[in-house]
Design a protein around this motif. Structure first.
Motif, PDB file in Angstrom:
ATOM      1  N   VAL A 165      26.818 116.198   8.138  1.00 13.84           N
ATOM      2  CA  VAL A 165      27.821 116.634   9.112  1.00 13.84           C
ATOM      3  C   VAL A 165      29.024 117.166   8.338  1.00 13.84           C
ATOM      4  O   VAL A 165      29.406 116.615   7.311  1.00 13.84           O
ATOM      5  N   SER A 166      29.625 118.243   8.826  1.00 12.19           N
ATOM      6  CA  SER A 166      30.815 118.790   8.164  1.00 12.19           C
ATOM      7  C   SER A 166      32.066 118.425   8.962  1.00 12.19           C
ATOM      8  O   SER A 166      31.975 118.127  10.150  1.00 12.19           O
ATOM      9  N   PRO A 167      33.230 118.437   8.310  1.00 12.87           N
ATOM     10  CA  PRO A 167      34.471 118.141   9.034  1.00 12.87           C
ATOM     11  C   PRO A 167      34.672 119.046  10.259  1.00 12.87           C
ATOM     12  O   PRO A 167      35.138 118.587  11.294  1.00 12.87           O
ATOM     13  N   ASP A 168      34.302 120.315  10.126  1.00 14.33           N
ATOM     14  CA  ASP A 168      34.470 121.233  11.260  1.00 14.33           C
ATOM     15  C   ASP A 168      33.591 120.847  12.446  1.00 14.33           C
ATOM     16  O   ASP A 168      34.018 120.902  13.600  1.00 14.33           O
ATOM     17  N   GLN A 169      32.347 120.450  12.146  1.00 11.85           N
ATOM     18  CA  GLN A 169      31.443 120.002  13.209  1.00 11.85           C
ATOM     19  C   GLN A 169      31.989 118.751  13.881  1.00 11.85           C
ATOM     20  O   GLN A 169      31.909 118.589  15.093  1.00 11.85           O
ATOM     21  N   MET A 170      32.541 117.877  13.059  1.00  7.56           N
ATOM     22  CA  MET A 170      33.092 116.626  13.567  1.00  7.56           C
ATOM     23  C   MET A 170      34.283 116.910  14.492  1.00  7.56           C
ATOM     24  O   MET A 170      34.437 116.289  15.532  1.00  7.56           O
ATOM     25  N   LYS A 171      35.103 117.860  14.084  1.00  5.77           N
ATOM     26  CA  LYS A 171      36.268 118.255  14.873  1.00  5.77           C
ATOM     27  C   LYS A 171      35.825 118.749  16.254  1.00  5.77           C
ATOM     28  O   LYS A 171      36.378 118.354  17.280  1.00  5.77           O
ATOM     29  N   ALA A 172      34.819 119.607  16.232  1.00  7.74           N
ATOM     30  CA  ALA A 172      34.310 120.168  17.489  1.00  7.74           C
ATOM     31  C   ALA A 172      33.720 119.076  18.375  1.00  7.74           C
ATOM     32  O   ALA A 172      33.926 119.057  19.595  1.00  7.74           O
ATOM     33  N   LEU A 173      33.024 118.142  17.746  1.00  5.61           N
ATOM     34  CA  LEU A 173      32.411 117.037  18.473  1.00  5.61           C
ATOM     35  C   LEU A 173      33.481 116.169  19.151  1.00  5.61           C
ATOM     36  O   LEU A 173      33.357 115.811  20.331  1.00  5.61           O
ATOM     37  N   CYS A 174      34.533 115.859  18.397  1.00  9.34           N
ATOM     38  CA  CYS A 174      35.623 115.036  18.948  1.00  9.34           C
ATOM     39  C   CYS A 174      36.296 115.766  20.115  1.00  9.34           C
ATOM     40  O   CYS A 174      36.666 115.154  21.118  1.00  9.34           O
ATOM     41  N   GLU A 175      36.455 117.060  19.935  1.00 12.94           N
ATOM     42  CA  GLU A 175      37.044 117.887  20.983  1.00 12.94           C
ATOM     43  C   GLU A 175      36.228 117.771  22.272  1.00 12.94           C
ATOM     44  O   GLU A 175      36.760 117.514  23.354  1.00 12.94           O
ATOM     45  N   ASP A 176      34.903 117.927  22.125  1.00  9.95           N
ATOM     46  CA  ASP A 176      34.011 117.836  23.284  1.00  9.95           C
ATOM     47  C   ASP A 176      34.102 116.468  23.942  1.00  9.95           C
ATOM     48  O   ASP A 176      34.184 116.358  25.172  1.00  9.95           O
ATOM     49  N   LEU A 177      34.048 115.417  23.110  1.00  5.64           N
ATOM     50  CA  LEU A 177      34.068 114.051  23.653  1.00  5.64           C
ATOM     51  C   LEU A 177      35.381 113.759  24.372  1.00  5.64           C
ATOM     52  O   LEU A 177      35.410 113.101  25.412  1.00  5.64           O
ATOM     53  N   SER A 178      36.488 114.265  23.812  1.00  3.70           N
ATOM     54  CA  SER A 178      37.781 113.941  24.403  1.00  3.70           C
ATOM     55  C   SER A 178      37.990 114.645  25.748  1.00  3.70           C
ATOM     56  O   SER A 178      38.890 114.294  26.505  1.00  3.70           O
ATOM     57  N   GLN A 179      37.147 115.655  26.035  1.00  5.18           N
ATOM     58  CA  GLN A 179      37.214 116.288  27.358  1.00  5.18           C
ATOM     59  C   GLN A 179      36.748 115.322  28.436  1.00  5.18           C
ATOM     60  O   GLN A 179      37.189 115.360  29.573  1.00  5.18           O
ATOM     61  N   GLU A 180      35.806 114.459  28.041  1.00  2.00           N
ATOM     62  CA  GLU A 180      35.125 113.645  29.025  1.00  2.00           C
ATOM     63  C   GLU A 180      35.547 112.183  29.018  1.00  2.00           C
ATOM     64  O   GLU A 180      35.390 111.477  30.014  1.00  2.00           O
ATOM     65  N   PHE A 181      36.063 111.716  27.869  1.00  2.00           N
ATOM     66  CA  PHE A 181      36.386 110.293  27.732  1.00  2.00           C
ATOM     67  C   PHE A 181      37.893 110.068  27.588  1.00  2.00           C
ATOM     68  O   PHE A 181      38.600 110.923  27.059  1.00  2.00           O
ATOM     69  N   ASP A 182      38.346 108.883  28.043  1.00  2.00           N
ATOM     70  CA  ASP A 182      39.756 108.520  27.878  1.00  2.00           C
ATOM     71  C   ASP A 182      40.054 108.190  26.422  1.00  2.00           C
ATOM     72  O   ASP A 182      41.115 108.504  25.893  1.00  2.00           O
ATOM     73  N   TYR A 183      39.089 107.491  25.792  1.00  2.00           N
ATOM     74  CA  TYR A 183      39.247 107.128  24.384  1.00  2.00           C
ATOM     75  C   TYR A 183      37.962 107.429  23.613  1.00  2.00           C
ATOM     76  O   TYR A 183      36.867 107.109  24.075  1.00  2.00           O
ATOM     77  N   VAL A 184      38.132 108.059  22.451  1.00  2.00           N
ATOM     78  CA  VAL A 184      37.019 108.257  21.532  1.00  2.00           C
ATOM     79  C   VAL A 184      37.382 107.477  20.273  1.00  2.00           C
ATOM     80  O   VAL A 184      38.410 107.740  19.648  1.00  2.00           O
ATOM     81  N   ILE A 185      36.573 106.464  19.935  1.00  2.00           N
ATOM     82  CA  ILE A 185      36.896 105.644  18.766  1.00  2.00           C
ATOM     83  C   ILE A 185      35.839 105.843  17.694  1.00  2.00           C
ATOM     84  O   ILE A 185      34.642 105.684  17.937  1.00  2.00           O
ATOM     85  N   ILE A 186      36.300 106.244  16.517  1.00  2.00           N
ATOM     86  CA  ILE A 186      35.386 106.586  15.431  1.00  2.00           C
ATOM     87  C   ILE A 186      35.362 105.480  14.386  1.00  2.00           C
ATOM     88  O   ILE A 186      36.408 105.102  13.841  1.00  2.00           O
ATOM     89  N   ASP A 187      34.178 104.968  14.115  1.00  2.00           N
ATOM     90  CA  ASP A 187      33.999 103.970  13.067  1.00  2.00           C
ATOM     91  C   ASP A 187      33.771 104.697  11.751  1.00  2.00           C
ATOM     92  O   ASP A 187      32.738 105.329  11.540  1.00  2.00           O
ATOM     93  N   CYS A 188      34.762 104.608  10.873  1.00  2.00           N
ATOM     94  CA  CYS A 188      34.747 105.359   9.618  1.00  2.00           C
ATOM     95  C   CYS A 188      33.954 104.590   8.556  1.00  2.00           C
ATOM     96  O   CYS A 188      34.024 103.375   8.507  1.00  2.00           O
ATOM     97  N   PRO A 189      33.204 105.280   7.699  1.00  2.00           N
ATOM     98  CA  PRO A 189      32.552 104.562   6.604  1.00  2.00           C
ATOM     99  C   PRO A 189      33.557 104.108   5.546  1.00  2.00           C
ATOM    100  O   PRO A 189      34.676 104.632   5.498  1.00  2.00           O
ATOM    101  N   ALA A 190      33.170 103.143   4.726  1.00  2.00           N
ATOM    102  CA  ALA A 190      34.025 102.732   3.612  1.00  2.00           C
ATOM    103  C   ALA A 190      34.095 103.885   2.612  1.00  2.00           C
ATOM    104  O   ALA A 190      33.251 104.777   2.628  1.00  2.00           O
ATOM    105  N   GLY A 191      35.101 103.847   1.763  1.00  2.00           N
ATOM    106  CA  GLY A 191      35.215 104.880   0.732  1.00  2.00           C
ATOM    107  C   GLY A 191      36.179 105.978   1.135  1.00  2.00           C
ATOM    108  O   GLY A 191      36.745 105.960   2.233  1.00  2.00           O
ATOM    109  N   ILE A 192      36.384 106.939   0.215  1.00  2.00           N
ATOM    110  CA  ILE A 192      37.344 108.007   0.476  1.00  2.00           C
ATOM    111  C   ILE A 192      36.686 109.371   0.296  1.00  2.00           C
ATOM    112  O   ILE A 192      37.356 110.378   0.163  1.00  2.00           O
ATOM    113  N   GLU A 193      35.362 109.391   0.281  1.00  2.00           N
ATOM    114  CA  GLU A 193      34.656 110.650   0.044  1.00  2.00           C
ATOM    115  C   GLU A 193      34.390 111.387   1.358  1.00  2.00           C
ATOM    116  O   GLU A 193      35.082 111.196   2.331  1.00  2.00           O
ATOM    117  N   GLN A 194      33.305 112.175   1.367  1.00  2.00           N
ATOM    118  CA  GLN A 194      33.117 113.061   2.516  1.00  2.00           C
ATOM    119  C   GLN A 194      32.963 112.321   3.848  1.00  2.00           C
ATOM    120  O   GLN A 194      33.408 112.809   4.881  1.00  2.00           O
TER     121      GLN A 194
END
Lengths: 91, 263
Positions: free
Chosen positions: B97-126
Motif C-alpha cells: 500500500v502506498s501513502p497516496d492510496q492510504m490517503k484516498a482510502l481514509c478520505e472515502d471512509l471518512s465520508q461514511e463514518f464518524d470516526y476512522v481509527i487506524i492501528d499503526c504498525p510499530a516502527g518508523i518505516e513505510q
C-alpha cells in the motif's frame, strides 16, 4: 526508626524512577538534536574554520562533546591554543 | 465528514492494537459509526483482538488494488451497530500500500463514518508513513518505561514533521503502587518530558488479557479499572471534559503506612 529516617531522606535520590527519568532526559537531548557522530564532526570542522581566523589551534587535540552536568546538558568544547595570530586586529 | 485518527507509538507491545479496539468499541457504544483500519500489513492483529478473525474475506490491499469494493472488505461487528473493521493483509508486506492510496482510502471512509481509527504498525518505516498519511489527528500510546517514552518522543517529532500537530498521549499499563513507591515514572514525569497533552491514563489490568483471550474489548467490562479509563478516553475524544481517574489506590493513608515500613 533509623530505617524510617533513611527511607525518608533517601527516597528521592534512590527511587528508580528518578534514575529512569534522568537517563531519559539525557538520551532525548541526543535524540532531539539528532546528534550523530557525523554531526559533531561537521560542527568540529566549522569551529576550526572560524577560530583559525583568530588563533592557531591544535586541531588534533580539539574536543567537542555534549556533556551532562547537574540539571542541564552543555556543549563543551576544549580547544587548545598554540598561538595567537598577530594581525587579528587588522582583519 | 468524519475524523481520521491514527493510533501510534513507535515501540511495539505498548498496547496500540488494544487501544484501537477499545476506542472503536467505546465510540460505537456511544452510537457513533466507526471504521477500524488495521494498517499493520503482514502482521495482522486487530482482527483477533476484536474476535473477528473468522469473517475476513477481503483485506485492505484488495481495496487499494481494486480487487473489491470498500464496502465488501469492511467486516461488520455483530455486537455493535456501527462498528466495522478493515483488516490488514497477512501475506503481503508494507510496500503493498502506498501513502497516496492510504490517503484516498481514509478520505472515502471518512465520508461514511464518524470516526476512522487506524492501528499503526510499530516502527518508523513505510508502515508508519502509510498509517499516518490520511490522518487528521494522532494518538500516541506509551508505557512508563524509558524505551517506550523515548520512542514516543521520536514519533511525536516525526508526526510534527508530517504536519500532524498536537498529538494526544495515552499512558498505558500504569502500576499505581509502583508509582507511589517511586519505582515507576509518574504521569507528571512523562508529560514533563514529552511536553504533549494527556488524553488518558490506563492502569495495568489483568482483565485486558482475559477479555482479549475471548476476543472482546475490556471497555465492555463495566467493573474493570482499565475499561473505565478507556470509557473516559472515548468521551474525551468526542470533546467532553472528563477528569482523570483518581490515581492512587488507597490514597494518602496507605502511602504513609508504606513509608513507615508497614506493608
Amino acid at each position: 526508626m533509623l530505617d524510617f529516617i533513611t527511607r525518608i531522606f533517601n527516597r528521592e535520590s534512590t527511587a528508580s524512577k528518578n534514575i529512569a527519568k534522568e537517563r531519559l532526559r539525557l538520551v532525548l537531548v541526543h535524540d532531539r538534536a539528532s546528534v550523530s557522530p557525523q554531526l559533531l564532526q561537521t560542527l568540529k570542522e566549522d569551529l576550526i574554520r572560524v577560530i583559525s581566523n583568530y588563533m592557531v589551534i591544535d586541531e588534533e587535540a580539539l574536543e567537542v562533546n555534549l556533556e551532562n552536568s547537574e540539571n542541564q546538558v552543555a556543549l563543551i568544547a576544549n580547544i587548545p591554543i598554540k598561538s595567537m595570530k598577530r594581525n587579528v586586529n587588522a582583519v | 465528514m468524519g475524523e481520521v485518527i491514527v493510533v501510534t507509538s513507535g515501540k511495539g507491545g505498548v498496547g496500540k492494537t488494544t487501544t484501537t479496539a477499545n476506542l472503536g468499541t467505546g465510540l460505537a457504544q456511544l452510537g457513533y459509526k466507526v471504521a477500524l483500519v488495521d494498517a499493520d500489513i503482514g502482521l495482522r492483529n486487530l482482527d483477533v483482538v476484536l474476535g473477528l478473525e473468522n469473517r475476513i474475506v477481503y483485506d485492505i490491499t484488495d481495496v487499494t488494488g481494486g480487487h473489491c469494493r470498500l464496502r465488501q472488505a469492511l467486516i461488520k461487528d455483530k455486537r455493535y451497530e456501527g462498528l466495522f473493521l478493515l483488516p490488514a493483509a497477512q501475506t503481503k508486506d508494507k510496500t503493498a500500500v502506498s501513502p497516496d492510496q492510504m490517503k484516498a482510502l481514509c478520505e472515502d471512509l471518512s465520508q461514511e463514518f464518524d470516526y476512522v481509527i487506524i492501528d499503526c504498525p510499530a516502527g518508523i518505516e513505510q508502515g508508519f508513513r502509510n498509517a499516518i498519511a490520511g490522518a487528521h489527528r494522532a494518538i500516541v500510546v506509551t508505557t512508563p518505561e524509558v524505551s517506550a517514552v523515548r520512542d514516543a518522543d521520536r514519533i511525536i517529532g516525526l508526526l510534527e514533521a508530517a504536519e500532524l500537530r498536537d498529538p494526544k498521549l495515552i499512558i498505558n499499563r500504569v502500576r499505581h503502587k509502583m508509582v507511589a513507591a517511586g519505582d515507576m515514572m509518574s504521569i507528571d514525569d512523562i508529560i514533563d518530558i514529552l511536553a504533549v497533552d494527556l488524553l488518558g491514563v490506563v492502569p495495568e489490568d489483568e482483565m485486558v488479557i482475559i477479555t482479549t483471550n475471548r476476543g472482546e474489548a475490556v471497555i465492555q467490562d463495566d467493573r474493570s479499572r482499565s475499561g473505565m479509563a478507556f470509557r473516559n478516553i472515548v468521551r474525551r475524544i468526542t470533546g467532553e471534559q472528563v477528569p482523570l481517574l483518581p490515581l492512587e489506590e488507597g490514597g494518602l493513608f496507605s502511602k504513609l503506612r508504606r513509608l513507615m515500613g508497614f506493608k
